[in-house]
Design an enzyme around this catalytic site. Structure first.
Site, PDB file in Angstrom:
ATOM      1  N   CYS A 185       2.315   5.573   1.812  1.00 50.73           N
ATOM      2  CA  CYS A 185       2.214   6.205   0.487  1.00 50.73           C
ATOM      3  C   CYS A 185       3.079   7.466   0.440  1.00 50.73           C
ATOM      4  O   CYS A 185       3.784   7.717  -0.538  1.00 50.73           O
ATOM      5  CB  CYS A 185       0.764   6.585   0.177  1.00 50.73           C
ATOM      6  SG  CYS A 185      -0.382   5.205   0.096  1.00 50.73           S
TER       7      CYS A 185
ATOM      8  N   CYS B  51      -2.508   8.030   3.902  1.00 49.19           N
ATOM      9  CA  CYS B  51      -1.678   6.823   3.944  1.00 49.19           C
ATOM     10  C   CYS B  51      -0.205   7.180   4.189  1.00 49.19           C
ATOM     11  O   CYS B  51       0.464   7.725   3.311  1.00 49.19           O
ATOM     12  CB  CYS B  51      -1.849   6.070   2.621  1.00 49.19           C
ATOM     13  SG  CYS B  51      -0.682   4.734   2.347  1.00 49.19           S
TER      14      CYS B  51
END
Length: 106
Positions: free
Chosen positions: A34, A31
């Protein structure tokens, strides 16, 4: 104190059983957003260490808790107080916005 990793096995004791608020960052290695907010969360963890703990849970390695909570998109930040989720924020944001949100919900 920097962020700490929590797992399905340690979630109940380290998050739900904590005597101070815990912000859990549900994330995954693949991600991009993230990874973008990770350094900011590390800094915020140091700056607000006396007020809360910031924990990180990899949703690929730990599927139980994210499934129970209903995590569908990441990064998802969920603030737990007294063992209950009280606020959540979806998506990446600049450090100033993340810190402002955290302080507003503490």
């Amino acid at each position: 104190m920097s962020t700490k990793a929590v797992t399905d096995a340690t979630f109940a004791s380290e998050v739900l059983g904590s005597d101070k608020p815990v912000l859990v960052d549900f994330w995954a290695d693949w991600c991009g957003p993230c990874k973008m907010i990770a350094p900011a969360l590390e800094e915020i963890s140091e700056e607000l260490a006396d007020k809360l703990t910031i924990a990180k849970m990899d949703i690929m390695e730990n599927t139980g808790v994210p499934g129970e909570i209903g995590v569908q998109s990441i990064p998802l930040l969920v603030l737990f107080k007294d063992g209950k989720p009280v606020a959540q924020k979806l998506g990446a944001a600049p450090k100033s916005q993340l810190k402002g949100w955290i302080e507003s919900v503490l």
